[in-house]
Design an enzyme around this catalytic site. Sequence first.
Site, PDB file in Angstrom:
ATOM      1  N   PHE A   1       0.808  -1.225   0.000  1.00  0.00           N
ATOM      2  CA  PHE A   1       0.000   0.000   0.000  1.00  0.00           C
ATOM      3  C   PHE A   1       0.839   1.273   0.000  1.00  0.00           C
ATOM      4  O   PHE A   1       0.352   2.344  -0.315  1.00  0.00           O
ATOM      5  CB  PHE A   1      -0.933  -0.001   1.230  1.00  0.00           C
ATOM      6  CG  PHE A   1      -0.262   0.435   2.502  1.00  0.00           C
ATOM      7  CD1 PHE A   1      -0.109   1.789   2.808  1.00  0.00           C
ATOM      8  CD2 PHE A   1       0.255  -0.489   3.414  1.00  0.00           C
ATOM      9  CE1 PHE A   1       0.527   2.210   3.975  1.00  0.00           C
ATOM     10  CE2 PHE A   1       0.887  -0.081   4.569  1.00  0.00           C
ATOM     11  CZ  PHE A   1       1.034   1.275   4.849  1.00  0.00           C
TER      12      PHE A   1
ATOM     13  N   LYS B   1      -1.080  -6.722  -9.510  1.00  0.00           N
ATOM     14  CA  LYS B   1      -2.063  -6.830  -8.426  1.00  0.00           C
ATOM     15  C   LYS B   1      -1.694  -5.762  -7.407  1.00  0.00           C
ATOM     16  O   LYS B   1      -0.789  -5.933  -6.598  1.00  0.00           O
ATOM     17  CB  LYS B   1      -1.980  -8.225  -7.801  1.00  0.00           C
ATOM     18  CG  LYS B   1      -3.255  -8.739  -7.143  1.00  0.00           C
ATOM     19  CD  LYS B   1      -3.767  -7.915  -5.993  1.00  0.00           C
ATOM     20  CE  LYS B   1      -3.036  -8.110  -4.681  1.00  0.00           C
ATOM     21  NZ  LYS B   1      -3.488  -7.186  -3.621  1.00  0.00           N
TER      22      LYS B   1
ATOM     23  N   GLU C   1      -4.890  -3.845  -2.084  1.00  0.00           N
ATOM     24  CA  GLU C   1      -6.337  -3.618  -2.020  1.00  0.00           C
ATOM     25  C   GLU C   1      -6.659  -2.321  -1.282  1.00  0.00           C
ATOM     26  O   GLU C   1      -7.746  -1.785  -1.389  1.00  0.00           O
ATOM     27  CB  GLU C   1      -7.053  -4.813  -1.360  1.00  0.00           C
ATOM     28  CG  GLU C   1      -6.595  -5.190   0.042  1.00  0.00           C
ATOM     29  CD  GLU C   1      -5.403  -6.164   0.021  1.00  0.00           C
ATOM     30  OE1 GLU C   1      -4.420  -5.890  -0.711  1.00  0.00           O
ATOM     31  OE2 GLU C   1      -5.449  -7.161   0.764  1.00  0.00           O
TER      32      GLU C   1
ATOM     33  N   SER D   1       5.211  -7.063   3.446  1.00  0.00           N
ATOM     34  CA  SER D   1       5.764  -7.415   4.761  1.00  0.00           C
ATOM     35  C   SER D   1       6.536  -8.740   4.686  1.00  0.00           C
ATOM     36  O   SER D   1       6.319  -9.545   3.776  1.00  0.00           O
ATOM     37  CB  SER D   1       4.627  -7.531   5.771  1.00  0.00           C
ATOM     38  OG  SER D   1       3.693  -8.485   5.300  1.00  0.00           O
TER      39      SER D   1
ATOM     40  N   CYS E   1       9.594   1.678   3.474  1.00  0.00           N
ATOM     41  CA  CYS E   1      10.462   0.552   3.840  1.00  0.00           C
ATOM     42  C   CYS E   1      11.878   1.046   4.087  1.00  0.00           C
ATOM     43  O   CYS E   1      12.695   0.310   4.630  1.00  0.00           O
ATOM     44  CB  CYS E   1      10.431  -0.508   2.771  1.00  0.00           C
ATOM     45  SG  CYS E   1      11.093   0.091   1.238  1.00  0.00           S
TER      46      CYS E   1
ATOM     47  N   GLU F   1       9.059  -4.056  13.372  1.00  0.00           N
ATOM     48  CA  GLU F   1       8.771  -2.998  12.395  1.00  0.00           C
ATOM     49  C   GLU F   1       7.484  -2.306  12.819  1.00  0.00           C
ATOM     50  O   GLU F   1       6.410  -2.920  12.799  1.00  0.00           O
ATOM     51  CB  GLU F   1       8.606  -3.597  10.990  1.00  0.00           C
ATOM     52  CG  GLU F   1       8.267  -2.537   9.956  1.00  0.00           C
ATOM     53  CD  GLU F   1       8.151  -3.073   8.529  1.00  0.00           C
ATOM     54  OE1 GLU F   1       7.602  -4.171   8.337  1.00  0.00           O
ATOM     55  OE2 GLU F   1       8.621  -2.374   7.614  1.00  0.00           O
TER      56      GLU F   1
HETATM   57  P1  NAD Z   1       1.403  -6.707   3.025  1.00  0.00           P
HETATM   58  O1  NAD Z   1       2.429  -7.764   3.111  1.00  0.00           O
HETATM   59  O2  NAD Z   1       0.305  -6.709   4.014  1.00  0.00           O
HETATM   60  O3  NAD Z   1       0.683  -6.740   1.575  1.00  0.00           O
HETATM   61  C1  NAD Z   1       1.405  -6.715   0.395  1.00  0.00           C
HETATM   62  C2  NAD Z   1       0.621  -7.432  -0.690  1.00  0.00           C
HETATM   63  O4  NAD Z   1       0.448  -8.799  -0.315  1.00  0.00           O
HETATM   64  C3  NAD Z   1      -0.763  -6.874  -0.945  1.00  0.00           C
HETATM   65  O5  NAD Z   1      -0.972  -6.816  -2.334  1.00  0.00           O
HETATM   66  C4  NAD Z   1      -1.697  -7.876  -0.285  1.00  0.00           C
HETATM   67  O6  NAD Z   1      -2.902  -8.026  -0.986  1.00  0.00           O
HETATM   68  C5  NAD Z   1      -0.917  -9.171  -0.334  1.00  0.00           C
HETATM   69  N1  NAD Z   1      -1.133 -10.029   0.837  1.00  0.00           N
HETATM   70  C6  NAD Z   1      -1.307  -9.635   2.128  1.00  0.00           C
HETATM   71  N2  NAD Z   1      -1.429 -10.703   2.944  1.00  0.00           N
HETATM   72  C7  NAD Z   1      -1.328 -11.798   2.163  1.00  0.00           C
HETATM   73  C8  NAD Z   1      -1.373 -13.192   2.421  1.00  0.00           C
HETATM   74  N3  NAD Z   1      -1.556 -13.673   3.649  1.00  0.00           N
HETATM   75  N4  NAD Z   1      -1.235 -14.044   1.380  1.00  0.00           N
HETATM   76  C9  NAD Z   1      -1.058 -13.577   0.120  1.00  0.00           C
HETATM   77  N5  NAD Z   1      -1.006 -12.250  -0.184  1.00  0.00           N
HETATM   78  C10 NAD Z   1      -1.144 -11.372   0.819  1.00  0.00           C
HETATM   79  O7  NAD Z   1       2.189  -5.319   3.046  1.00  0.00           O
HETATM   80  P2  NAD Z   1       1.609  -3.836   3.151  1.00  0.00           P
HETATM   81  O8  NAD Z   1       1.055  -3.613   4.511  1.00  0.00           O
HETATM   82  O9  NAD Z   1       0.759  -3.518   1.980  1.00  0.00           O
HETATM   83  O10 NAD Z   1       2.955  -2.989   2.983  1.00  0.00           O
HETATM   84  C11 NAD Z   1       3.790  -2.657   4.067  1.00  0.00           C
HETATM   85  C12 NAD Z   1       4.945  -3.604   4.166  1.00  0.00           C
HETATM   86  O11 NAD Z   1       5.678  -3.616   2.949  1.00  0.00           O
HETATM   87  C13 NAD Z   1       5.963  -3.182   5.224  1.00  0.00           C
HETATM   88  O12 NAD Z   1       6.392  -4.328   5.916  1.00  0.00           O
HETATM   89  C14 NAD Z   1       7.105  -2.574   4.417  1.00  0.00           C
HETATM   90  O13 NAD Z   1       8.358  -2.629   5.046  1.00  0.00           O
HETATM   91  C15 NAD Z   1       7.068  -3.434   3.207  1.00  0.00           C
HETATM   92  N6  NAD Z   1       7.709  -2.787   2.075  1.00  0.00           N
HETATM   93  C16 NAD Z   1       8.935  -3.253   1.688  1.00  0.00           C
HETATM   94  C17 NAD Z   1       9.595  -2.646   0.640  1.00  0.00           C
HETATM   95  C18 NAD Z   1      10.936  -3.138   0.207  1.00  0.00           C
HETATM   96  O14 NAD Z   1      11.429  -2.662  -0.793  1.00  0.00           O
HETATM   97  N7  NAD Z   1      11.550  -4.080   0.894  1.00  0.00           N
HETATM   98  C19 NAD Z   1       9.012  -1.567  -0.031  1.00  0.00           C
HETATM   99  C20 NAD Z   1       7.756  -1.129   0.388  1.00  0.00           C
HETATM  100  C21 NAD Z   1       7.109  -1.746   1.444  1.00  0.00           C
END
Ligand code: NAD
Length: 491
Positions: free
Chosen positions: A151, A175, A178, A228, A283, A384
């Site tokens: 997000f 994708k 959401e 994450s 991040c 985090e």
């Molecule tokens: P998230 O992991 O909750 O969601 C990311 C994506 O995964 C979304 O599209 C979501 O629909 C999908 N998703 C969520 N849970 C899932 C599951 N159980 N099974 C399959 N798909 C699933 O992450 P977020 O809250 O949207 O973003 C924040 C996180 O992203 C933080 O931890 C941040 O550090 C990380 N991030 C990392 C980087 C990097 O470059 N390393 C960059 C940006 C964000």
Amino acid sequence: MSDNILKNYINGEWVASNATRTLDVTNPATAEGLAKTPFSTPAEVDAAARAAAAAFEAWKRTPAAERIQYLFKLKMLLEENFDDLARTITTENGKILDDARGEMRRAIENVEVACGIPTMMLGDFAEDIARGIDEYMIRQPVGVVASICPFNFPGMIPFWFMPYALACGNTVIIKPSERTPLTMQKVFQLLEKVGLPPGVVNLVNGSVDTVNAILDHPLIQAITFVGSTAVARHIYSRAALNGKRVQAQGGAKNPLIVLPDADLDMTTKIVLDSVYGNAGQRCLASANVVMVAGAGKTFTPAFAEGASSRVVGFGLDKGVQMGPVISQQSLQRIEGLIQKGVDEGARVVVEGRDALIPDYEKGFFLRPTVLDNVLPGTTVAQTEIFGPVMTVLNLNTVDDAIAFVNSGQYGNQASIFTSSGAAARKFRNEVQAGNVGINIGVAAPMAFFPFSGWKESFFGTLHGQGKHAVEFFTQTKVVVERWLQDWSRQF
Ligand code: NAD
């Protein structure tokens, strides 16, 4: 709440989803509903995968120099719609407009770099590896590739992958998160104008089941993920089990070391931006600020003053320096972690909980928070938080600070602030992190460098952006070739 259920873009057409479940997309500053994200079904993922697979052969055979003409057009359209896209990011994500503009600039840089694909995907040739035999390596696209996005950078992160994937001759499924799907709706309206053949780019909205259908789909060859760590690990293992290549970028808890010889004004300004930019939801946000050899005596009060005077509000309003966090759930989680820090013995130097922002009382706001005297090994030092919370640790030596950095589970970024070249050099060499800042608070690699997370911030081998993206989105084919020299034949 809005009744507008977002559409998917499949095979060159906007199509309504059959999903029975949706999620409200909310402006986090006002709690106003903006749209609904459909949780697209496996059948819809299948339709996108089939469309992308059907488009692949012709797209692969389209010369690279021709493929990038679409990217040049996209770049112009992104520039023309720059402000609208940035405003959309602010509205759905909450970050301030300047940050949203910075995000779109980074997105466009990736399109620009991918326009160099005709050179970047060149192969290698060795003549006469044995008498009369030549050997060469060519790069070919892998097929249908899918990107699953978080997000916090709804405009930029899909662009770490999509331009390279397309330029290399792959067909693509995106994708979006959401929670922040609106920016990609606009980007796909521009992609429609670009006139790519149907099926070359597809947009599928959804959540967990949609993602799992992508991971399991036999026509999808490669997966990129950013989000994450827990989900990154799931994506990496499930997609790999299904025989796909994967790059999965995970979470972070970025340390930032301050030595007593750092420049006070510069360090204060940059550290505050690193910790509180995008309300700490980057991040590459610095979180653990490590004061070395008494640096905290000067720097902690300066950081605290800057944190408490930061202007918090809706990111489209003038003069605002920090917006809300993404959701009520996030707000509660962050406030809970602050309390955990207090229970573990940290001292609240600046209190950001229970923030009430005039005119935005329903928004998901915290003010910048500073916790001092945080100890290594405590929950707040290791978790985090992904919110506007600075956790300050006080350690004795540079060696102690580096040992603390390297004890963490993540390795996304580590920064040092100092005027000592020797200390900076030692730090750069010894820290276990893939992106390193030296007097830099957000060491975000430009599009032509890989975004190099380590440890639990990354699962895979090849990272996003630049040459790594070209390698990830192509497979090598090595040809060993012999032609008999039959000069007696008449032509
Ligand atoms: P998230 O992991 O909750 O969601 C990311 C994506 O995964 C979304 O599209 C979501 O629909 C999908 N998703 C969520 N849970 C899932 C599951 N159980 N099974 C399959 N798909 C699933 O992450 P977020 O809250 O949207 O973003 C924040 C996180 O992203 C933080 O931890 C941040 O550090 C990380 N991030 C990392 C980087 C990097 O470059 N390393 C960059 C940006 C964000």
